[in-house]
Write an enzyme that holds these catalytic residues in place. Structure first.
Site, PDB file in Angstrom:
ATOM      1  N   HIS A   1      13.472  -4.052  -1.706  1.00 29.53           N
ATOM      2  CA  HIS A   1      13.805  -4.949  -0.598  1.00 29.53           C
ATOM      3  C   HIS A   1      13.900  -6.358  -1.157  1.00 29.53           C
ATOM      4  O   HIS A   1      13.008  -6.781  -1.898  1.00 29.53           O
ATOM      5  CB  HIS A   1      12.723  -4.869   0.487  1.00 29.53           C
ATOM      6  CG  HIS A   1      13.179  -5.452   1.780  1.00 29.53           C
ATOM      7  ND1 HIS A   1      13.284  -6.807   1.976  1.00 29.53           N
ATOM      8  CD2 HIS A   1      13.600  -4.867   2.918  1.00 29.53           C
ATOM      9  CE1 HIS A   1      13.737  -7.027   3.202  1.00 29.53           C
ATOM     10  NE2 HIS A   1      13.938  -5.870   3.794  1.00 29.53           N
TER      11      HIS A   1
ATOM     12  N   SER B   1      13.803   7.594   6.821  1.00 26.91           N
ATOM     13  CA  SER B   1      12.629   8.192   6.175  1.00 26.91           C
ATOM     14  C   SER B   1      11.590   8.671   7.179  1.00 26.91           C
ATOM     15  O   SER B   1      10.945   9.696   6.942  1.00 26.91           O
ATOM     16  CB  SER B   1      12.002   7.247   5.158  1.00 26.91           C
ATOM     17  OG  SER B   1      12.058   5.929   5.589  1.00 26.91           O
TER      18      SER B   1
ATOM     19  N   ARG C   1      21.536  -4.897  -0.001  1.00 20.33           N
ATOM     20  CA  ARG C   1      20.188  -5.173  -0.510  1.00 20.33           C
ATOM     21  C   ARG C   1      20.104  -5.197  -2.030  1.00 20.33           C
ATOM     22  O   ARG C   1      19.479  -6.072  -2.615  1.00 20.33           O
ATOM     23  CB  ARG C   1      19.229  -4.070  -0.050  1.00 20.33           C
ATOM     24  CG  ARG C   1      18.691  -4.256   1.324  1.00 20.33           C
ATOM     25  CD  ARG C   1      17.703  -3.155   1.628  1.00 20.33           C
ATOM     26  NE  ARG C   1      17.243  -3.291   3.009  1.00 20.33           N
ATOM     27  CZ  ARG C   1      16.416  -2.453   3.610  1.00 20.33           C
ATOM     28  NH1 ARG C   1      15.955  -1.407   2.971  1.00 20.33           N
ATOM     29  NH2 ARG C   1      16.043  -2.649   4.853  1.00 20.33           N
TER      30      ARG C   1
ATOM     31  N   GLU D   1      21.510  -0.627  13.275  1.00 21.00           N
ATOM     32  CA  GLU D   1      20.905  -1.170  12.044  1.00 21.00           C
ATOM     33  C   GLU D   1      21.907  -1.109  10.918  1.00 21.00           C
ATOM     34  O   GLU D   1      22.869  -0.333  10.983  1.00 21.00           O
ATOM     35  CB  GLU D   1      19.674  -0.337  11.659  1.00 21.00           C
ATOM     36  CG  GLU D   1      18.376  -0.969  12.096  1.00 21.00           C
ATOM     37  CD  GLU D   1      17.155  -0.261  11.522  1.00 21.00           C
ATOM     38  OE1 GLU D   1      17.257   0.398  10.485  1.00 21.00           O
ATOM     39  OE2 GLU D   1      16.095  -0.386  12.146  1.00 21.00           O
TER      40      GLU D   1
ATOM     41  N   GLY E   1      12.329   1.659  12.669  1.00 23.14           N
ATOM     42  CA  GLY E   1      12.283   2.724  13.655  1.00 23.14           C
ATOM     43  C   GLY E   1      12.692   4.058  13.077  1.00 23.14           C
ATOM     44  O   GLY E   1      12.648   4.257  11.868  1.00 23.14           O
TER      45      GLY E   1
ATOM     46  N   ARG F   1      18.473   5.382   0.178  1.00 27.95           N
ATOM     47  CA  ARG F   1      18.089   5.786   1.535  1.00 27.95           C
ATOM     48  C   ARG F   1      18.782   4.924   2.583  1.00 27.95           C
ATOM     49  O   ARG F   1      18.830   3.705   2.463  1.00 27.95           O
ATOM     50  CB  ARG F   1      16.583   5.606   1.667  1.00 27.95           C
ATOM     51  CG  ARG F   1      16.027   5.813   3.044  1.00 27.95           C
ATOM     52  CD  ARG F   1      14.579   5.372   3.095  1.00 27.95           C
ATOM     53  NE  ARG F   1      14.466   3.923   3.039  1.00 27.95           N
ATOM     54  CZ  ARG F   1      13.834   3.178   3.944  1.00 27.95           C
ATOM     55  NH1 ARG F   1      13.265   3.751   4.980  1.00 27.95           N
ATOM     56  NH2 ARG F   1      13.761   1.869   3.823  1.00 27.95           N
TER      57      ARG F   1
ATOM     58  N   HIS G   1      10.262  -0.792  -2.212  1.00 25.11           N
ATOM     59  CA  HIS G   1      10.134  -0.574  -0.770  1.00 25.11           C
ATOM     60  C   HIS G   1      10.124   0.911  -0.411  1.00 25.11           C
ATOM     61  O   HIS G   1       9.429   1.334   0.487  1.00 25.11           O
ATOM     62  CB  HIS G   1      11.296  -1.281  -0.084  1.00 25.11           C
ATOM     63  CG  HIS G   1      11.263  -1.231   1.398  1.00 25.11           C
ATOM     64  ND1 HIS G   1      10.149  -1.588   2.121  1.00 25.11           N
ATOM     65  CD2 HIS G   1      12.200  -0.862   2.311  1.00 25.11           C
ATOM     66  CE1 HIS G   1      10.404  -1.446   3.416  1.00 25.11           C
ATOM     67  NE2 HIS G   1      11.628  -0.996   3.548  1.00 25.11           N
TER      68      HIS G   1
HETATM   69  C1  LIG Z   1       6.856  -2.196   5.155  1.00 32.42           C
HETATM   70  C2  LIG Z   1       7.551  -0.877   5.380  1.00 32.42           C
HETATM   71  C3  LIG Z   1       8.435  -0.724   6.437  1.00 32.42           C
HETATM   72  C4  LIG Z   1       9.091   0.499   6.640  1.00 32.42           C
HETATM   73  N1  LIG Z   1       9.917   0.636   7.724  1.00 32.42           N
HETATM   74  C5  LIG Z   1      10.504   1.852   7.956  1.00 32.42           C
HETATM   75  C6  LIG Z   1      11.305   2.055   9.128  1.00 32.42           C
HETATM   76  O1  LIG Z   1      11.470   1.161   9.947  1.00 32.42           O
HETATM   77  N2  LIG Z   1      11.886   3.276   9.306  1.00 32.42           N
HETATM   78  C7  LIG Z   1      11.736   4.307   8.416  1.00 32.42           C
HETATM   79  O2  LIG Z   1      12.299   5.387   8.632  1.00 32.42           O
HETATM   80  N3  LIG Z   1      10.954   4.136   7.319  1.00 32.42           N
HETATM   81  C8  LIG Z   1      10.333   2.959   7.074  1.00 32.42           C
HETATM   82  N4  LIG Z   1       9.543   2.800   5.968  1.00 32.42           N
HETATM   83  C9  LIG Z   1       9.289   3.984   5.117  1.00 32.42           C
HETATM   84  C10 LIG Z   1       8.342   4.964   5.817  1.00 32.42           C
HETATM   85  O3  LIG Z   1       7.295   4.226   6.418  1.00 32.42           O
HETATM   86  C11 LIG Z   1       7.750   5.977   4.849  1.00 32.42           C
HETATM   87  O4  LIG Z   1       8.737   6.544   4.036  1.00 32.42           O
HETATM   88  C12 LIG Z   1       7.076   7.121   5.607  1.00 32.42           C
HETATM   89  O5  LIG Z   1       6.203   6.599   6.578  1.00 32.42           O
HETATM   90  C13 LIG Z   1       6.320   8.021   4.657  1.00 32.42           C
HETATM   91  O6  LIG Z   1       5.484   8.880   5.397  1.00 32.42           O
HETATM   92  P1  LIG Z   1       4.586   9.928   4.623  1.00 32.42           P
HETATM   93  O7  LIG Z   1       3.799  10.652   5.650  1.00 32.42           O
HETATM   94  O8  LIG Z   1       5.406  10.699   3.697  1.00 32.42           O
HETATM   95  O9  LIG Z   1       3.607   9.044   3.704  1.00 32.42           O
HETATM   96  P2  LIG Z   1       2.475   8.015   4.132  1.00 32.42           P
HETATM   97  O10 LIG Z   1       2.647   7.544   5.526  1.00 32.42           O
HETATM   98  O11 LIG Z   1       2.407   6.977   3.062  1.00 32.42           O
HETATM   99  O12 LIG Z   1       1.132   8.882   4.112  1.00 32.42           O
HETATM  100  C14 LIG Z   1       0.569   9.336   2.899  1.00 32.42           C
HETATM  101  C15 LIG Z   1      -0.827   9.863   3.189  1.00 32.42           C
HETATM  102  O13 LIG Z   1      -1.336  10.520   2.035  1.00 32.42           O
HETATM  103  C16 LIG Z   1      -2.675  10.094   1.798  1.00 32.42           C
HETATM  104  N5  LIG Z   1      -2.949  10.330   0.377  1.00 32.42           N
HETATM  105  C17 LIG Z   1      -2.305   9.830  -0.705  1.00 32.42           C
HETATM  106  N6  LIG Z   1      -2.834  10.323  -1.835  1.00 32.42           N
HETATM  107  C18 LIG Z   1      -3.826  11.173  -1.465  1.00 32.42           C
HETATM  108  C19 LIG Z   1      -4.734  12.005  -2.177  1.00 32.42           C
HETATM  109  N7  LIG Z   1      -4.741  12.083  -3.517  1.00 32.42           N
HETATM  110  N8  LIG Z   1      -5.616  12.749  -1.467  1.00 32.42           N
HETATM  111  C20 LIG Z   1      -5.641  12.695  -0.107  1.00 32.42           C
HETATM  112  N9  LIG Z   1      -4.797  11.921   0.624  1.00 32.42           N
HETATM  113  C21 LIG Z   1      -3.909  11.172  -0.056  1.00 32.42           C
HETATM  114  C22 LIG Z   1      -2.662   8.639   2.243  1.00 32.42           C
HETATM  115  O14 LIG Z   1      -3.960   8.153   2.474  1.00 32.42           O
HETATM  116  C23 LIG Z   1      -1.843   8.774   3.532  1.00 32.42           C
HETATM  117  O15 LIG Z   1      -2.656   9.291   4.569  1.00 32.42           O
HETATM  118  C24 LIG Z   1       8.879   1.590   5.746  1.00 32.42           C
HETATM  119  C25 LIG Z   1       7.994   1.435   4.683  1.00 32.42           C
HETATM  120  C26 LIG Z   1       7.329   0.213   4.493  1.00 32.42           C
HETATM  121  C27 LIG Z   1       6.374   0.099   3.335  1.00 32.42           C
END
Ligand SMILES: Cc1cc2nc3c(=O)[nH]c(=O)nc-3n(C[C@H](O)[C@H](O)[C@H](O)COP(=O)(O)OP(=O)(O)OC[C@H]3O[C@@H](n4cnc5c(N)ncnc54)[C@H](O)[C@@H]3O)c2cc1C
Length: 499
Positions: free
Chosen positions: A216, A360, A262, A105, A44, A355, A320
């Site tokens: 993780h 995040s 962890r 959490e 979350g 973290r 992770h």
């Molecule tokens: C299994 C899992 C569970 C998690 N649970 C949690 C949680 O409960 N709470 C929490 O706070 N965080 C959690 N996290 C971490 C969190 O999800 C991420 O840190 C956060 O969503 C990152 O968001 P972002 O927008 O920075 O990147 P992302 O959501 O990864 O988005 C990146 C975007 O960039 C695009 N992209 C990449 N390279 C290029 C390129 N060269 N050209 C054009 N587009 C590109 C991708 O297609 C995507 O659209 C979890 C992560 C995982 C893997």
């Protein structure tokens, strides 16, 4: 002011919505929704939303997890503005579970984690923001992959796409997510291989905190299938970690056994896996009614032909969360004028060396909004001291991703040492695949940078463990950054503490 945002996860979408108040926005991202880690987030969003909690407590918990390296000013921004992000989501119609009552959490000393859709918080968040972006005619959406930044006169003025198209803007925001996909075992999208790192590096921007990777401990690991995160709550409810002979190994290593932090559990598993040359297992057969109570884990195990209520489940540590990224100030501005970053692609300093769970998504929204609203003036004073030149050059001949996966899991993962890191760097620089697979330049560069950052940091702290330097050392209580000119110190991390 025209803004080009690269990446459509939580950070990029939220940035686009706020940047649109300042002028036209072009949002470019891969069309594959599953390539965004945001849609995978199960837990979350952390935010202070009750009177039993306080900004001071959220700050203290974040800084404790960060093991001495959090940027206190950035953490203050995060905790102060996370509730604003939650309000913004509510206004767009996002419904939180239990009418917004937060849960407790690990690492949080108060109830402050908001969930939506049970364990599908990220997907719910993404749906909400995508809907808003689709209805906003100030935001132009384009499918595409950014392959270069266009820099003119020292300023970023656009991006070049794989299609050959060029998008010009007054500023470019990288919201491309993390780099955990350089590891073979990772819990998020395969495509998270550090695109933002490579784009920013080529443009001359500084990157920071690259050695800190959160692993993780319980990713379901079956050859031929992608790793899948099995929730910590299973161990909370009594699931045990056992070796191939069925023996528990955690009680001898930590008073809290399977519920140790962890990183401790991940390292213990790694050692047992190396010593026995066999997997380790999560035995949840003693957890009452496990399949019904943990439907996601049950489904994940069934997918690979295992029954969580009867079979020990093979698990391994998996990358992770990627703490490092493009070094930014509190407005997402990098060391290169016109280039900004937010979300997992950035290094804002809020996570320090590790973290705190659920911070995040909050970071992606808080700093995504800030990047959208950032002042035009360039960032100042992000780096301190003279650069220490790079010892060698990044790999010119990229290895295939499968080879990088193998090197990263073995040598730059949960347990590192000088010998392992030098071996990794040697293999990455030699860069000779067997020719059957194309090289992956982005992942090669990202893995090389992580290995070098880890080799330089001769201590263990947060998401970085060196078996040859197992303790934290005061001389290393600073954040390191690197650009093509060499290694530098992040200025805010050497500022004398305020009284
Ligand atoms: C299994 C899992 C569970 C998690 N649970 C949690 C949680 O409960 N709470 C929490 O706070 N965080 C959690 N996290 C971490 C969190 O999800 C991420 O840190 C956060 O969503 C990152 O968001 P972002 O927008 O920075 O990147 P992302 O959501 O990864 O988005 C990146 C975007 O960039 C695009 N992209 C990449 N390279 C290029 C390129 N060269 N050209 C054009 N587009 C590109 C991708 O297609 C995507 O659209 C979890 C992560 C995982 C893997």
């Amino acid at each position: 002011m025209r803004t080009v945002v690269v990446g459509a996860g939580g950070a990029g979408l939220w940035c686009a919505i706020h940047a649109a108040d300042r002028g036209p926005v072009v949002l470019v991202a891969s069309p594959v929704a599953r390539e965004s880690a945001t849609s995978w987030a199960q837990g979350g969003i952390a935010a202070v939303v009750t009177t039993n909690d306080s900004f001071e407590l959220h700050m203290a918990d974040t800084m404790a997890a960060g093991a001495g390296l959090c940027d206190e000013d950035a953490v203050k921004v995060l905790v102060d503005e996370a509730p604003i992000a939650v309000d913004g989501l509510r206004k767009l119609g996002m419904l939180f579970d239990d009418e917004g009552a937060p849960t407790l959490e690990g690492g949080h000393s108060a109830r402050r984690v908001l969930h939506a859709g049970g364990d599908a918080s990220g997907a719910a968040l993404l749906d909400t923001i995508v809907r808003a972006v689709e209805q906003d005619n100030r935001i132009e959406r384009l499918d595409g992959r950014a392959v270069h930044l266009i820099v003119e006169g020292g300023r970023t003025v656009g991006v070049a796409l794989a299609s050959g198209e060029e998008l010009r803007g007054d500023r470019v925001v990288l919201a491309t997510g993390g780099a955990c996909g350089i590891y073979g075992r990772h819990t998020g999208p395969d495509a998270s291989t550090g695109a933002g790192l490579a784009l920013a590096w080529e443009a001359g921007a500084a990157l920071a905190d690259l050695e800190f990777v959160q692993f993780h401990p319980t990713a379901l690991t079956v050859p031929g299938h992608p790793a899948r995160l099995l929730t910590e709550a299973l161990r909370g409810e009594g699931a045990l970690l056992i070796d191939v002979e069925g023996r528990r190994f955690m009680p001898a290593l930590h008073p809290r056994a399977e519920l140790a932090p962890r990183d401790v559990v991940a390292r213990a598993e790694f050692r047992v896996m190396e010593e026995t040359a066999n997997p380790v297992f999560l035995d949840a057969t003693g957890v009452a009614d496990v399949a019904r109570r943990f439907p996601t884990a049950d489904a994940q195990c069934r997918e690979v032909g295992l029954d969580i209520s009867k079979d020990p489940i093979p698990v391994a540590p998996a990358a992770h969360y990627f703490t490092g990224g493009v070094l930014t100030d509190r407005w997402g501005r990098s060391t290169v004028p016109g280039l900004l970053a937010c979300g997992e692609a950035s290094a804002t300093g809020v996570h320090g060396a590790n973290r705190l769970a659920s911070n995040s998504l909050a970071e992606a929204l808080v700093f995504g909004r800030r990047a959208g609203m950032a002042p035009d003036a360039p960032a100042r004073g992000l780096l301190a001291g003279a650069p220490v030149p790079l010892d060698d050059r990044p790999p010119s001949d990229a290895l295939p991703l499968s080879t990088i996966h193998h090197i990263a899991d073995r040598d730059i993962g949960v347990s590192r040492s000088r010998a392992r890191l030098e071996a990794a760097i040697g293999e990455l620089e030699a860069g000779r695949g067997d020719g059957s697979e194309l090289g992956h330049p982005t992942a090669s560069l990202a893995a090389w940078l992580v290995a070098h950052a880890a080799l330089r940091r001769e201590e263990s702290r947060g998401g970085h463990y060196r078996s040859d330097f197992p303790e934290s050392r005061e001389v290393w209580r600073f954040r390191q950054a690197v650009d093509t000119g060499g290694w530098r110190v992040v200025a805010s991390s050497v500022r004398p503490p305020t009284t």
